[in-house]
Design a protein around this motif. Structure first.
Motif, PDB file in Angstrom:
ATOM      1  N   TYR A  85     -18.978 -36.133   5.560  1.00  0.00           N
ATOM      2  CA  TYR A  85     -20.227 -36.891   5.657  1.00  0.00           C
ATOM      3  C   TYR A  85     -20.848 -36.626   7.032  1.00  0.00           C
ATOM      4  CZ  TYR A  85     -18.949 -39.671   1.478  1.00  0.00           C
ATOM      5  OH  TYR A  85     -18.621 -40.077   0.205  1.00  0.00           O
ATOM      6  N   THR A  86     -21.211 -35.371   7.271  1.00  0.00           N
ATOM      7  CA  THR A  86     -21.679 -34.978   8.601  1.00  0.00           C
ATOM      8  C   THR A  86     -23.051 -35.558   8.930  1.00  0.00           C
ATOM      9  OG1 THR A  86     -22.471 -32.924   7.619  1.00  0.00           O
ATOM     10  CG2 THR A  86     -20.345 -32.846   8.725  1.00  0.00           C
ATOM     11  N   GLU A  87     -23.831 -35.971   7.915  1.00  0.00           N
ATOM     12  CA  GLU A  87     -25.130 -36.582   8.207  1.00  0.00           C
ATOM     13  C   GLU A  87     -24.984 -37.967   8.808  1.00  0.00           C
ATOM     14  OE1 GLU A  87     -23.989 -38.047   4.187  1.00  0.00           O
ATOM     15  OE2 GLU A  87     -23.877 -36.120   5.236  1.00  0.00           O
ATOM     16  N   ASP A  88     -23.774 -38.531   8.739  1.00  0.00           N
ATOM     17  CA  ASP A  88     -23.411 -39.791   9.371  1.00  0.00           C
ATOM     18  C   ASP A  88     -24.301 -40.934   8.878  1.00  0.00           C
ATOM     19  OD1 ASP A  88     -21.337 -40.674  11.223  1.00  0.00           O
ATOM     20  OD2 ASP A  88     -22.991 -41.376  12.467  1.00  0.00           O
ATOM     21  N   ILE A  89     -24.946 -41.668   9.795  1.00  0.00           N
ATOM     22  CA  ILE A  89     -25.764 -42.814   9.379  1.00  0.00           C
ATOM     23  C   ILE A  89     -27.139 -42.386   8.888  1.00  0.00           C
ATOM     24  CG2 ILE A  89     -24.583 -44.421  10.918  1.00  0.00           C
ATOM     25  CD1 ILE A  89     -26.991 -44.188  12.817  1.00  0.00           C
ATOM     26  N   TYR A  90     -27.444 -41.102   8.990  1.00  0.00           N
ATOM     27  CA  TYR A  90     -28.783 -40.617   8.658  1.00  0.00           C
ATOM     28  C   TYR A  90     -28.835 -40.214   7.182  1.00  0.00           C
ATOM     29  CZ  TYR A  90     -29.088 -41.019  13.634  1.00  0.00           C
ATOM     30  OH  TYR A  90     -29.047 -41.541  14.910  1.00  0.00           O
ATOM     31  N   ALA A 122     -14.974 -33.202  11.882  1.00  0.00           N
ATOM     32  CA  ALA A 122     -15.073 -32.558  13.197  1.00  0.00           C
ATOM     33  C   ALA A 122     -16.366 -32.872  13.931  1.00  0.00           C
ATOM     34  CB  ALA A 122     -14.937 -31.040  13.037  1.00  0.00           C
ATOM     35  N   GLN A 123     -17.436 -33.201  13.202  1.00  0.00           N
ATOM     36  CA  GLN A 123     -18.712 -33.424  13.873  1.00  0.00           C
ATOM     37  C   GLN A 123     -19.620 -34.281  13.007  1.00  0.00           C
ATOM     38  OE1 GLN A 123     -20.651 -29.634  14.380  1.00  0.00           O
ATOM     39  NE2 GLN A 123     -20.618 -29.144  12.200  1.00  0.00           N
ATOM     40  N   ARG A 124     -20.677 -34.782  13.652  1.00  0.00           N
ATOM     41  CA  ARG A 124     -21.668 -35.579  12.928  1.00  0.00           C
ATOM     42  C   ARG A 124     -23.038 -35.394  13.554  1.00  0.00           C
ATOM     43  NH1 ARG A 124     -19.869 -41.725  14.602  1.00  0.00           N
ATOM     44  NH2 ARG A 124     -20.199 -41.569  16.850  1.00  0.00           N
TER      45      ARG A 124
END
Length: 778
Positions: free
Chosen positions: A263-268, A433-435
């Protein structure tokens, strides 16, 4: 009737007026039709072409006019009455003089052989129309109404291919023929989720588009009501409709692997992405919250009351048009970026007016608790595992969709950063690994070894490990012995306590309670309880959320309600509560005590197979609508079961796929709707999901269940698994998942108890919520 009489005796006891059956009655079907119309979204209406004028000649195209898609497949299917199709509804409208139909075209569609595919598929097969039939229809009418269908369901995801997310060759050819032969084209979307909208957004030949979604038993009637002007559209989008599938931030990772999704888009998610990230607004065809009407409204005289605790808005909403209608007022927050970064817009409150007559005004009040505007700090940038209100200006935007909302003149100012609530470091990812950040840059996240599915400590002092033979152990454990055992009804009347009642149960009795039980009566999903020696009923469950799901061989016809997304598009919690009450009455009338609904996972990606069962891309809308359903259901003495906890955003390999999500996104997006439903409506039951969340199955994750759900939110209801999940029952009991459905694994519990790894304390702790829920049911 006495308490639990329906569970014990399965009586035929109608709940309708004059002792008539309520299930699938005209009143129920009428409510379904009203809700379906209230949630339909008018996306386009060039030149105010709709509503159709009385007696207007129309040519009705599209296979979905006769093969109407009332809902998706799987647990959301309902054995209802024959759906009122669009063709049948417009035929009724023709008899009333509202429209005139191209008869030869209608006969063509009525003659189609409607054969269900052997295996469900999201690829929709439109029917080609002979050129002569098109020309004949065009000679009769200058207006074509094209009902376009799409379907999806449980167990598989959709595809970004023609015939699913985009138009098929057959659909393109049919539209080309309509453009050639008809002066006006109206498109009705009978779809369960998002699809490509680029083919109609700027097409001058397509003058009107109605997103009618999947409207249940009476969806065709709702379509006719809306197009003929009997009902004014008032639905609003609960998703952002972008110009391509690739424009959605989750499109890059949705199909990255069958085993895991980052879920790399995170809160977006959804509009939080499109309204925040640089250059993304241009990819929006229809913004979140958007929906047209046949009338117009003005929002005027907005006044604001600002305090350290709350932000209140009062606004006058006036119908400035020529027909009655409803409007939805939406309030959005633009929080300071600070150290954590924030979306440029977040929905914080909304309200729908009553039906306003031309010239009528209603004063609408919206209130936002400032504590609900806080952000979760998962990395310790300000204070680790805390909800933070950062210092700065908090601006609010008021309007009727996220894009058109206007800045209010009063800004709330936080003079200093403050901790709103100190929480805990639970459910952290190890493999993400990233967001994404608000600037569009990616932020690195700490990673490590994948955690094992784990065992945890005992909830209380250990008894000595049981080392007895199984048969003997099953009869042991009770600390209270009575010649005549307490009955559960004695707890209900106050003759004994629940603690003493549980103390008299043997180990075997407790194991029995933690396992689902066979079906009784019309039920198809099993029940729980079923210890008649103690007066414990076998309380049946039934699938939802599209209605009471009973298989066809039971001979029971029930109401198919509009899909969850369509209900959410009403933006009307009071109406959704009414639907919840209607659904619960059918559940109760058929001697079932628990309705496995609502489902409130987030619309993370347009291709998720079960999006039709879920409400929105926004957690406030999802949580508010779920709470509305729960209040309606439980007001009728039936238990609601919110699901699927949590991050059930993909059907492919759903028993094993790992949803890798940051703690912040988990808290602010994917758990927030559940938290709202739990705190405001107190659902009696909650169902865990099949998938993993950050390497652990929710049903065996003590941090999620005991830490967040019970510890931080104070949830006191029954936690159950989804059906036939593939998780060790003993580990689920240790984690606090009370009930394994549909039948549990008693042998595994016995083995764990014999090995000394599962004490009676665990059994008692998990049996207690099950009995507490039974005590609250009729």
């Amino acid at each position: 009737m006495t308490k639990w009489a329906r569970a014990f005796y399965q009586p035929v006891k109608p709940l309708g007026p004059n002792h008539q059956l309520l299930t699938a009655s005209p009143a129920q079907l009428g409510l379904s039709r009203r809700a379906a119309a209230a949630g339909a979204v008018l996306l386009k209406n060039e030149g105010a072409f709709l509503p159709l004028h009385r007696g207007q000649h129309i040519a009705l195209f599209g296979k979905a006019q006769v093969d109407y898609i009332q809902g998706g497949w799987g647990s959301g299917e309902v054995t209802g009455p024959t759906p009122l199709t669009p063709l049948a509804a417009f035929t009724e409208a023709e008899a009333a003089g509202d429209v005139r139909l191209a008869a030869e075209l209608s006969k063509f569609y009525q003659a189609l052989p409607l054969v269900k595919p052997d295996e469900p598929t999201s690829i929709y097969a439109e029917e080609p129309v002979p050129e002569a039939t098109v020309k004949s229809a065009a000679a009769f009418a200058d207006t074509a109404v094209y009902v376009l269908g799409r379907t999806s369901g449980e167990g598989s995801d959709r595809q970004a291919v023609p015939g699913d997310y985009s138009l098929s060759d057959t659909e393109q050819a049919l539209l080309a023929a309509l453009r050639e032969h008809f002066a006006h084209i109206v498109v009705v979307l009978n779809i369960g989720g998002m699809m490509d909208t680029s083919w109609f957004v700027a097409d001058p030949h397509i003058q009107a588009v109605l997103l009618a979604a999947q409207g249940g038993s009476q969806g065709g009637g709702a379509i006719a009501d809306l197009l003929t002007g009997k009902v004014t559209p008032s639905g609003k989008l609960t998703d952002t409709l972008a110009d391509s599938y690739a424009a959605y931030p989750s499109s890059a990772t949705f199909n990255q692997s069958d085993d895991a999704v980052d879920y790399t888009e995170d809160i977006y998610v959804g509009y939080r992405y499109f309204e925040t990230l640089p250059d993304q607004q241009q990819h929006v065809n229809y913004p979140f919250g958007f929906g047209l009407s046949y009338t117009t409204f003005a929002l005027t005289d907005a006044t604001v009351t600002d305090s350290p605790a709350a932000y209140q808005v009062s606004v006058a909403v006036t119908n400035t048009g020529a027909c009655a209608g409803q409007e939805v007022v939406q309030l959005y927050l633009a929080a300071p970026q600070g150290k954590l970064g924030k979306p440029h817009r977040s929905l914080v409150a909304f309200a729908k007016t009553r039906i306003l007559q031309p010239g009528e005004t209603q004063q609408v009040q919206l209130t936002v608790q400032l504590s609900d505007c806080a952000s979760f700090d998962d990395l310790g940038v300000v204070a680790k595992a805390a909800m933070i209100l950062e210092a700065g200006d908090y601006q609010f935007y008021l309007g009727t969709d996220v894009r058109s909302a206007a800045l209010l003149p009063v800004t709330h100012v936080e003079p200093a950063t403050r901790i709103v609530r100190q929480l805990h470091d639970y459910c952290a990812p190890n493999q993400l690994a990233q967001r994404l950040t608000a600037s569009g840059a990616m932020q690195a996240l700490p990673t490590g070894p994948q955690p094992p599915e784990y065992s945890v400590g005992d909830p209380g002092p250990h008894h000595a490990p049981f080392q007895l033979p199984v048969a003997e152990w099953l009869d042991q454990g009770a600390t209270i012995s009575r010649e005549e055992p307490w009955q559960l009804a004695d707890v209900a009347t106050g003759a004994t306590t629940l603690g003493d009642f549980i103390a008299q149960l043997t180990n075997g009795d407790l194991v029995h309670l933690l396992c689902g039980q066979p079906c009784v009566g019309a039920a198809d999903t099993g029940g729980f309880g079923a210890l008649p020696d103690y007066g414990i009923p076998d309380m049946m469950t039934a699938d939802g959320p599209a209605g009471l799901r009973i298989p066809p061989d039971r001979g029971v016809i029930t109401t198919a309600w509009p899909s969850a997304t369509l209900l959410a598009q009403t933006w009307d919690p009071a109406l959704v509560t009414e639907v919840g009450r209607g659904a619960a009455r059918e559940v109760k009338e058929n001697n079932i005590g628990v309705w496995l609904a609502p489902a409130l996972n987030i619309h993370r990606n347009p291709l998720t197979g079960r999006n039709f069962e879920y409400f929105a891309e926004d957690p406030l809308v999802a949580g508010t609508m779920a709470a509305a359903i729960v209040r309606g259901v439980q007001g009728e003495g039936v238990a609601a079961c919110i699901k699927h906890f949590a991050c059930n955003n993909k059907e492919t390999n759903r028993n094993h796929a790992d949803s890798r999500v940051s703690e912040r996104a988990l808290r602010e997006i994917y758990l927030r709707g559940f938290e709202l439903a739990v705190s405001t409506a107190k659902p009696l039951c909650l169902m865990t999901s099949y998938n993993q969340v950050n390497g652990r199955h929710p049903s065996a994750d003590r941090e999620l269940l005991q830490g967040i759900l019970r510890g931080e939110w104070g949830y006191a209801g029954l936690i159950m698994t989804d059906w036939w999940n593939l998780v060790d029952h003993a580990k689920e009991v240790e984690a606090g998942n009370n009930l394994k459905m549909p039948d549990g694994d008693p042998q595994r519990l016995l083995a764990a108890a014999q090995a000394g790894t599962l004490s009676r304390n665990y059994l008692e702790a998990n049996a207690k919520p099950i009995l507490q829920v039974l005590l609250q049911l009729d």
